[in-house]
Design a protein around this motif. Structure first.
Motif, PDB file in Angstrom:
ATOM      1  N   GLN A 225      -4.325  14.206   2.367  1.00  0.00           N
ATOM      2  CA  GLN A 225      -3.912  12.955   1.708  1.00  0.00           C
ATOM      3  C   GLN A 225      -2.384  12.570   2.077  1.00  0.00           C
ATOM      4  O   GLN A 225      -1.977  11.668   2.143  1.00  0.00           O
TER       5      GLN A 225
ATOM      6  N   TYR B  57      -0.154   9.850   4.582  1.00  0.00           N
ATOM      7  CA  TYR B  57       0.982   9.157   4.031  1.00  0.00           C
ATOM      8  C   TYR B  57       2.213   9.559   4.691  1.00  0.00           C
ATOM      9  O   TYR B  57       3.503   9.453   4.217  1.00  0.00           O
ATOM     10  N   ARG B  58       2.012  10.175   5.928  1.00  0.00           N
ATOM     11  CA  ARG B  58       2.975  10.612   6.987  1.00  0.00           C
ATOM     12  C   ARG B  58       3.926  11.698   6.396  1.00  0.00           C
ATOM     13  O   ARG B  58       5.158  11.726   6.829  1.00  0.00           O
TER      14      ARG B  58
ATOM     15  N   HIS C  76       1.803  10.302  -2.575  1.00  0.00           N
ATOM     16  CA  HIS C  76       3.103   9.897  -2.122  1.00  0.00           C
ATOM     17  C   HIS C  76       4.079   9.366  -2.865  1.00  0.00           C
ATOM     18  O   HIS C  76       4.958   8.593  -2.646  1.00  0.00           O
TER      19      HIS C  76
ATOM     20  N   PRO D   4       3.755   7.283  -5.590  1.00  0.00           N
ATOM     21  CA  PRO D   4       3.750   5.849  -5.778  1.00  0.00           C
ATOM     22  C   PRO D   4       4.463   5.322  -6.979  1.00  0.00           C
ATOM     23  O   PRO D   4       4.513   6.052  -7.903  1.00  0.00           O
TER      24      PRO D   4
ATOM     25  N   ARG E 123       0.869  -1.212   0.001  1.00  0.00           N
ATOM     26  CA  ARG E 123      -0.163  -0.060  -0.057  1.00  0.00           C
ATOM     27  C   ARG E 123       0.701   1.219  -0.010  1.00  0.00           C
ATOM     28  O   ARG E 123       0.594   2.346  -0.567  1.00  0.00           O
ATOM     29  N   ALA E 124       2.036   1.299   0.874  1.00  0.00           N
ATOM     30  CA  ALA E 124       3.027   2.342   0.645  1.00  0.00           C
ATOM     31  C   ALA E 124       3.415   2.433  -0.663  1.00  0.00           C
ATOM     32  O   ALA E 124       3.977   3.798  -0.876  1.00  0.00           O
TER      33      ALA E 124
END
Length: 257
Positions: free
Chosen positions: A104, A108-109, A155, A157, A79-80
């Motif tokens: 969002q 994702y930090r 993030h 991806p 997922r990350a």
């Protein structure tokens, strides 16, 4: 090295009338930076396969890795590394475009400053700068779809899953999204896993196609190669020759390639 690899990936549902094999052993390889069109008639198993690859549904058989991580053993790591843009979208109509993108990023930090900077970067890349402070309820269909994709990219991806990304859009908005998908591949090296019922879209965008029917892969190859193999001039005709049945009926308004 494959960025998506499956071997015998399967999903059986238990129903009152007995087991139903929705996916019957998918063997699939997707290369980094590839736009893969994943096609099939209704009931072919493509949605179930997509849900498994995005960790939304556990497989009942086989194995798969996505972005270097085992789908079953380490779904959080998968997922990350992936972005998923569902057909229905997922934005809050009461929030602004900016707030949706920042939240969002924070999920994702990213730090607050990183999330704000990333929101502005995505707005520039996806043509949303002029609507950053507009409520998402006031966006046009094309703007809302670009926001959906921006959220999936928050993030950065390695793999972006797009489920029917242009359904319901006008021809101009569809053309804009086609160009965006190509840019993601060419400028950022993003791998795009695309499902669509628009066969002209699959033909125009995909580097390679995988066609599934009744839970299994029945054909794969570049669009031009599949058409040539079946003596067809259109992907629609090749699709019918391969599966013997058509995709779900959709509005096939023409779009400039």
């Amino acid at each position: 090295m494959a960025i998506i690899s499956t071997a015998g990936l399967a999903r059986t549902f238990q129903t009152r009338n007995g087991p139903v094999e929705a996916v019957r052993g998918i063997d699939l390889t997707v290369r980094p930076g590839e736009i893969l069109g994943f096609l099939g008639p209704n009931g072919a198993g493509k949605t179930t396969t997509l849900r498994m690859l995005t960790t939304l549904l556990p497989p009942t058989g086989g194995a798969a890795t996505v972005a270097g991580h085992d789908l079953v053993k380490d779904p959080a790591a998968v997922r990350a590394k992936i972005g998923y843009v569902a057909q229905s979208g997922g934005v809050d109509p009461s929030e602004t475009v900016r707030d949706e993108l920042v939240v969002q990023g924070r999920l994702y930090r990213l730090s607050r400053s990183e999330a704000v900077a990333r929101a502005e970067e995505l707005a520039r890349d996806l043509g949303l700068v002029d609507v950053l402070d507009r409520k998402t309820a006031a966006l046009s269909g094309g703007q809302r779809r670009r926001l959906d994709i921006a959220m999936g990219l928050a993030h950065r991806p390695e793999v972006l899953f797009l489920d029917e990304p242009t359904t319901g859009l006008d021809p101009g908005s569809r053309a804009d999204l086609w160009e965006l998908v190509r840019r993601l591949r060419d400028a950022h090296g993003t791998t795009v896993f695309l499902t669509t019922h628009y066969l002209d879209e699959a033909d125009a965008l995909s580097d390679r196609l995988v066609i599934v029917d009744r839970g299994a892969v029945v054909a794969e190859g570049a669009p031009a190669a599949l058409k040539a193999e079946h003596g067809c001039t259109t992907l629609q005709d090749a699709f019918l020759a391969i599966t013997g049945r058509g995709p779900a009926p959709v509005d096939t308004a023409p779009v400039a390639v």
